[in-house]
Design a protein around this motif. Sequence first.
Motif, PDB file in Angstrom:
ATOM      1  N   UNK A 114       0.834  -1.184   0.000  1.00  0.00           N
ATOM      2  CA  UNK A 114       0.000   0.000   0.000  1.00  0.00           C
ATOM      3  C   UNK A 114       0.878   1.247   0.000  1.00  0.00           C
ATOM      4  N   UNK A 115       0.328   2.342  -0.582  1.00  0.00           N
ATOM      5  CA  UNK A 115       1.078   3.591  -0.652  1.00  0.00           C
ATOM      6  C   UNK A 115       0.163   4.748  -0.283  1.00  0.00           C
ATOM      7  N   UNK A 116       0.780   5.882   0.037  1.00  0.00           N
ATOM      8  CA  UNK A 116       0.019   7.090   0.363  1.00  0.00           C
ATOM      9  C   UNK A 116      -0.075   7.954  -0.885  1.00  0.00           C
ATOM     10  N   UNK A 117      -1.295   8.409  -1.194  1.00  0.00           N
ATOM     11  CA  UNK A 117      -1.540   9.230  -2.381  1.00  0.00           C
ATOM     12  C   UNK A 117      -2.056  10.598  -1.960  1.00  0.00           C
ATOM     13  N   UNK A 118      -1.494  11.658  -2.555  1.00  0.00           N
ATOM     14  CA  UNK A 118      -2.037  13.002  -2.401  1.00  0.00           C
ATOM     15  C   UNK A 118      -3.103  13.206  -3.474  1.00  0.00           C
ATOM     16  N   UNK A 119      -4.225  13.812  -3.102  1.00  0.00           N
ATOM     17  CA  UNK A 119      -5.311  13.970  -4.075  1.00  0.00           C
ATOM     18  C   UNK A 119      -5.857  15.393  -4.069  1.00  0.00           C
ATOM     19  N   UNK A 120      -6.387  15.745  -5.211  1.00  0.00           N
ATOM     20  CA  UNK A 120      -7.187  16.967  -5.357  1.00  0.00           C
ATOM     21  C   UNK A 120      -8.523  16.516  -5.925  1.00  0.00           C
ATOM     22  N   UNK A 121      -9.626  16.881  -5.272  1.00  0.00           N
ATOM     23  CA  UNK A 121     -10.946  16.408  -5.679  1.00  0.00           C
ATOM     24  C   UNK A 121     -11.972  17.516  -5.475  1.00  0.00           C
ATOM     25  N   UNK A 122     -13.134  17.322  -6.099  1.00  0.00           N
ATOM     26  CA  UNK A 122     -14.232  18.288  -6.005  1.00  0.00           C
ATOM     27  C   UNK A 122     -15.438  17.619  -5.353  1.00  0.00           C
ATOM     28  N   UNK A 131     -19.649  17.682  -3.931  1.00  0.00           N
ATOM     29  CA  UNK A 131     -20.915  17.866  -4.657  1.00  0.00           C
ATOM     30  C   UNK A 131     -21.276  19.340  -4.829  1.00  0.00           C
ATOM     31  N   UNK A 132     -20.705  20.210  -3.980  1.00  0.00           N
ATOM     32  CA  UNK A 132     -20.994  21.640  -4.085  1.00  0.00           C
ATOM     33  C   UNK A 132     -19.992  22.368  -4.975  1.00  0.00           C
ATOM     34  N   UNK A 133     -19.008  21.645  -5.496  1.00  0.00           N
ATOM     35  CA  UNK A 133     -18.012  22.236  -6.374  1.00  0.00           C
ATOM     36  C   UNK A 133     -16.770  22.730  -5.670  1.00  0.00           C
ATOM     37  N   UNK A 134     -16.707  22.557  -4.345  1.00  0.00           N
ATOM     38  CA  UNK A 134     -15.549  23.006  -3.576  1.00  0.00           C
ATOM     39  C   UNK A 134     -14.373  22.055  -3.781  1.00  0.00           C
ATOM     40  N   UNK A 135     -13.199  22.629  -3.998  1.00  0.00           N
ATOM     41  CA  UNK A 135     -11.991  21.823  -4.188  1.00  0.00           C
ATOM     42  C   UNK A 135     -11.447  21.398  -2.827  1.00  0.00           C
ATOM     43  N   UNK A 136     -11.158  20.123  -2.701  1.00  0.00           N
ATOM     44  CA  UNK A 136     -10.584  19.585  -1.469  1.00  0.00           C
ATOM     45  C   UNK A 136      -9.268  18.887  -1.789  1.00  0.00           C
ATOM     46  N   UNK A 137      -8.316  19.057  -0.880  1.00  0.00           N
ATOM     47  CA  UNK A 137      -7.019  18.404  -1.033  1.00  0.00           C
ATOM     48  C   UNK A 137      -6.729  17.586   0.226  1.00  0.00           C
ATOM     49  N   UNK A 138      -5.996  16.506   0.067  1.00  0.00           N
ATOM     50  CA  UNK A 138      -5.647  15.665   1.208  1.00  0.00           C
ATOM     51  C   UNK A 138      -4.827  14.480   0.758  1.00  0.00           C
ATOM     52  N   UNK A 139      -4.785  13.455   1.564  1.00  0.00           N
ATOM     53  CA  UNK A 139      -4.043  12.246   1.235  1.00  0.00           C
ATOM     54  C   UNK A 139      -4.769  11.039   1.803  1.00  0.00           C
ATOM     55  N   UNK A 140      -4.536   9.898   1.199  1.00  0.00           N
ATOM     56  CA  UNK A 140      -5.130   8.645   1.662  1.00  0.00           C
ATOM     57  C   UNK A 140      -4.202   7.498   1.313  1.00  0.00           C
ATOM     58  N   UNK A 141      -4.451   6.351   1.920  1.00  0.00           N
ATOM     59  CA  UNK A 141      -3.651   5.152   1.689  1.00  0.00           C
ATOM     60  C   UNK A 141      -4.466   4.174   0.860  1.00  0.00           C
ATOM     61  N   UNK A 142      -3.876   3.652  -0.202  1.00  0.00           N
ATOM     62  CA  UNK A 142      -4.576   2.703  -1.073  1.00  0.00           C
ATOM     63  C   UNK A 142      -3.560   1.802  -1.753  1.00  0.00           C
TER      64      UNK A 142
END
Length: 406
Positions: free
Chosen positions: A1-9, A11-22
Motif C-alpha cells: 500500500x502507498x500514500x496518495x495526495x489527491x485533489x478532488x471536487x 458535490x458543491x463544487x468546492x476543491x478539497x485536497x488531502x491524502x489517503x492510503x490505497x
Amino acid sequence: MATYNFTARDHSGTIQKGSLVANDQAAAAASLLERDLVPILIKVQEAKTKGKGLQLGGLKLGGRVKLEDKVIFSRQFATMINAGVPLTQALSMLGGQTTNKHFRDVINDAAKQVEGGSTLSNALAGHPDVFSQVYVNMVKAGEAGGLLDQVLERLAVQQEKDAAVVAKVRSAMIYPGILLSVTVGAFVFLMTYLVPRMSVIFESLGTELPWYSKLMLAMSDSLVNYGLFLLIGLVVLAVVGFRFVHTIRGKTIFDSILIRMPIFGPIIVKVNVARFSRTFGSLMASGLSVLEALNTSADGLNNSVFRDGLHKVASEVKAGKTIAEPLKALPIFPPIVGQMVAVGEETGKLDEILLKLAGFYEREVDTVVAGITSVIEPILIVSLGGIVGFIVVGVYGPLATLNNAI
C-alpha cells in the motif's frame, strides 16, 4: 500500500485536497468516489525523510518512537475523544505536547490529513514505522462502529501487555548472556595466553604428553595461528546467515527451528499464542469481521510459522469452516486454544474467551521465564568449570607426572 495526495471536487463544487492510503491509484479513486468526491488529481506521495532518522544500509538511525510514547498517546487520545474534542484538535494538542520530534511530525502530519478529509485510520496507515497494521485496523473498526475511544483504550492495554511479555523475556536472557560471554572469554584467554606459555615448558621436558594435553595444545595452536581467519569466517557466516534468515524460505526454516528448541521453544510458542489471542480478541471486540481480524492478527506476529498457519486458518474460514476446526489441526497451537475458541464460537463470546486465554498464556510466560535463569545458570556454570578444569588438567597433568618421576 502507498500514500496518495489527491485533489478532488465535492458535490458543491468546492476543491478539497488531502491524502489517503490505497493499493494503487484506481483504489484511491474508488475511495474518493465513495466519499462523494470527484477525483481531479491523484499522485503518489514521495517518501519524507525529515525527522525520520538517518538511513544507513537499510538501517534506520534515530526517528524511533518508544512504546511508552504510543501508549500515552493512545490513552490521552481516547480521553479527548470521549470528552468530545474534535479529531484534528485532539491530534494537534497531542502533537504539541510530545517530546519525540519524529512522533510529533507523524501526529501533525496525521492531523493535516484528517483536516484534509482523510479518515484517521488512513492517516495513521501512512506511517507504518510508528503505527502497525493491527493498530490501524483497530482504529478503522473503531471509526466504523463509533467506538474510537474504547478502541484506543484497548490498544493502550494491548501494547502494555505485549511490552511486558517482551521485557520479561529479554530481562531473563541478560544473566545467561553474561555468563555465556564470560565462559567464551575465559576459554579464549586461557587458550591464547596461558597455554602457549606452558607449551614452551612441555617442549623442554622432552617427554610424551598424554592425549588430553595434546588435544589442548592443538586447540591452542589453532586459535593462535588461525584465530583471525576463524573470526573472519564467523563474521562471514553470520552475515550470510542474517541475509538468509531475511528471505522467505530462510525465515520459515529459522522460525521452525526456534519453536522446536529446548527451553526457548515453549516460551516462543506461548508468547505467540498470547499475542495472537489478545490481538484477535481485541479486533473482534472492536467490531472487525472474522476474516479481517484473523489476517490482521496473523500479520502482527513475528514468527512466520504461526503467521502462515493463521493465514491458512483464515482461508479455510472463508471457505465456510469454523475458526476452531482448522485451528485444532495446527500442531503449533496447544489443544486448549482450539477448544476454547470452539466454546467461544458456540457461546457467542469469542472475544471475551480470547482475552482470557491471552491472560492465561501471559501468566504462563511469566512462570516459564522466571525459571529460565534457574535452569540455564547451572548449565553455564558447569560448562565454565569444565573448560577451566580441562585446561588445568591438560597443563598440570604432565607436570605432576614429571614430578613423580623425579
